[in-house]
Write an enzyme that holds these catalytic residues in place. Sequence first.
Site, PDB file in Angstrom:
ATOM      1  N   SER A   1     116.312 -16.044  60.644  1.00 34.37           N
ATOM      2  CA  SER A   1     115.399 -16.813  61.484  1.00 34.37           C
ATOM      3  C   SER A   1     115.026 -18.108  60.786  1.00 34.37           C
ATOM      4  O   SER A   1     115.438 -18.361  59.653  1.00 34.37           O
ATOM      5  CB  SER A   1     114.134 -15.991  61.755  1.00 34.37           C
ATOM      6  OG  SER A   1     113.361 -15.940  60.569  1.00 34.37           O
ATOM      7  N   LYS A   2     114.203 -18.876  61.476  1.00 31.69           N
ATOM      8  CA  LYS A   2     113.758 -20.170  60.933  1.00 31.69           C
ATOM      9  C   LYS A   2     113.162 -20.017  59.541  1.00 31.69           C
ATOM     10  O   LYS A   2     113.267 -20.895  58.712  1.00 31.69           O
ATOM     11  CB  LYS A   2     112.703 -20.785  61.860  1.00 31.69           C
ATOM     12  CG  LYS A   2     113.294 -21.408  63.103  1.00 31.69           C
ATOM     13  CD  LYS A   2     112.449 -22.609  63.556  1.00 31.69           C
ATOM     14  CE  LYS A   2     113.151 -23.354  64.675  1.00 31.69           C
ATOM     15  NZ  LYS A   2     113.204 -22.553  65.925  1.00 31.69           N
ATOM     16  N   ARG A   3     112.530 -18.858  59.302  1.00 28.52           N
ATOM     17  CA  ARG A   3     111.896 -18.629  58.002  1.00 28.52           C
ATOM     18  C   ARG A   3     112.917 -18.633  56.863  1.00 28.52           C
ATOM     19  O   ARG A   3     112.568 -18.803  55.709  1.00 28.52           O
ATOM     20  CB  ARG A   3     111.117 -17.311  58.017  1.00 28.52           C
ATOM     21  CG  ARG A   3     109.641 -17.523  58.312  1.00 28.52           C
ATOM     22  CD  ARG A   3     108.955 -16.228  58.639  1.00 28.52           C
ATOM     23  NE  ARG A   3     109.275 -15.804  59.996  1.00 28.52           N
ATOM     24  CZ  ARG A   3     109.732 -14.609  60.319  1.00 28.52           C
ATOM     25  NH1 ARG A   3     109.941 -13.709  59.402  1.00 28.52           N
ATOM     26  NH2 ARG A   3     109.980 -14.300  61.586  1.00 28.52           N
ATOM     27  N   ASP A   4     114.183 -18.414  57.183  1.00 30.24           N
ATOM     28  CA  ASP A   4     115.197 -18.403  56.127  1.00 30.24           C
ATOM     29  C   ASP A   4     115.639 -19.808  55.734  1.00 30.24           C
ATOM     30  O   ASP A   4     116.564 -19.975  54.947  1.00 30.24           O
ATOM     31  CB  ASP A   4     116.408 -17.571  56.567  1.00 30.24           C
ATOM     32  CG  ASP A   4     116.017 -16.117  56.743  1.00 30.24           C
ATOM     33  OD1 ASP A   4     115.633 -15.499  55.746  1.00 30.24           O
ATOM     34  OD2 ASP A   4     116.064 -15.626  57.883  1.00 30.24           O
ATOM     35  N   GLY A   5     114.985 -20.813  56.302  1.00 29.84           N
ATOM     36  CA  GLY A   5     115.240 -22.183  55.856  1.00 29.84           C
ATOM     37  C   GLY A   5     116.352 -22.855  56.629  1.00 29.84           C
ATOM     38  O   GLY A   5     116.143 -23.888  57.232  1.00 29.84           O
TER      39      GLY A   5
END
Length: 477
Positions: free
Chosen positions: A250-254
């Site tokens: 997801s976006k949290r993975d950069g």
Amino acid sequence: MSVRVRLAPSPTGTLHIGTARTAVFNWLYARHQGGSFLLRIEDTDKERSKPEFTQNILEGLQWLGIDWDEEPVIQSEQVEKHRAAIQTLLDQGLAYRCYANEEELDAMREAQKASNQAPRYDNRHRHLTPEQEAAFQAEGREAVIRFRIDDQAEIRWTDLVRGPMSWRGADLGGDMVVARRAPADQIGDPLYNLVVVVDDAAMAITHVIRGEDHIANTAKQLLLYQALDLPLPTFAHAPLILNGEGRKLSKRDGVTSINDFRSMGYTAEAIANYMTLLGWSVPEGMEERFTLQQAAEVFSFDRVNKAGARFDWDKLNWLNAQVLHELSPEALLNSLEPLWTEQGWTLPADQSWRLDLAELLGPSLTLLKDGIEQAAPFFNEPPLESDAQQQLSVDGACDALKALHAALEAEPWDGVDMARGQQLLGDAVKAAGVKKGVLMKTLRAALLGRLQGPDLMTTWGLLARLGCDRQRLSRCL
Ligand code: GLU
């Protein structure tokens, strides 16, 4: 019947890695089967869809080497077809107007929660009498249109990846909204599951290949195919892409957008290769480094895994290095030069010098941008790092360097005649009475300011051709 597949991206963001992987699988299948790969831009979410995202998606696909066979279909332009299909469902009693307002639906969900039931629409307006409808309309209520889903329905299909699949109507959340709220004499904006079915049928799509997160949608869509009497495509659901911890990437993975990978310096070839390996495994005897064309020759869904595909940076880096190492010096130089000039460096006019530098650096690159740091000492005199400084104080190191410097002062080296270069080294080693290794290490320290680097003779040769080798030696004496 010839295979027709499609990618149906929503232009609500830049090209996402999951969409790119879906594109790759569709493209590989189409090319393997000699079929067509089509695009449909799903721009029905008017607020979030932007032309610049469509542009980004098309450019990203092109960059990856994915071509399409017909003009992209724009979903918002098909709205009359969508409305006509909804009208057909209404006419046949397979869909109806639901006047329940948000408060009523919220209260319904709260009650379900309180009695530990799964949230679903309770089909409350499925059997309204004309009088009840008239009363709601007189109140000025707007209506959504819902498609009837029989709780008893058994939905089955054979998925190309997951095998036999079955779903119960009761698990689909009740009668499904197919058009947004609108005045009761109108059909509001048609919604995803309905429009996808109408568009896929209109485009004569034979195989719907998409991510596993769409499985429940497939169950709903199959009911719509039946209701609208449309020919069924075959479905294939590719596994999700997971992060290192095994959760959905997801976006949290950069990094989630193809742009991100691009600006990190990955090549299109490595990304396309890696996307293919996210869920597909190569047949025995085939290398994991391949082009999309090579993968298309052998691609089948038998080798697509059901389990989620973990994102593995090491493998991506390895592939990227392979791709860079395969490039010709010309191609490598073409990619490196813009990065070098961006640094404000003035490049030597001599094209063959620039090609030789690209060729020298190529084997040690993982990312293209590694070629900035590694090329820096060829364009500007580098400071001496501490281990390079230390090397200069090794016994005999300075004497050897002095001897070499003196020989060069007497007659500069052209940087091309390697035999003479070796001769100069040999003489200096003898004069200083050191091992050749000592002089080699010291010479590298003097030329590059560090102890690591590519082939020494070629490095020295390139600097000699610029006439700056003597200066770099003399600063160390
Ligand atoms: N627009 C949908 C998405 O981007 C398409 C899904 C499908 O392939 O049907 O998820």
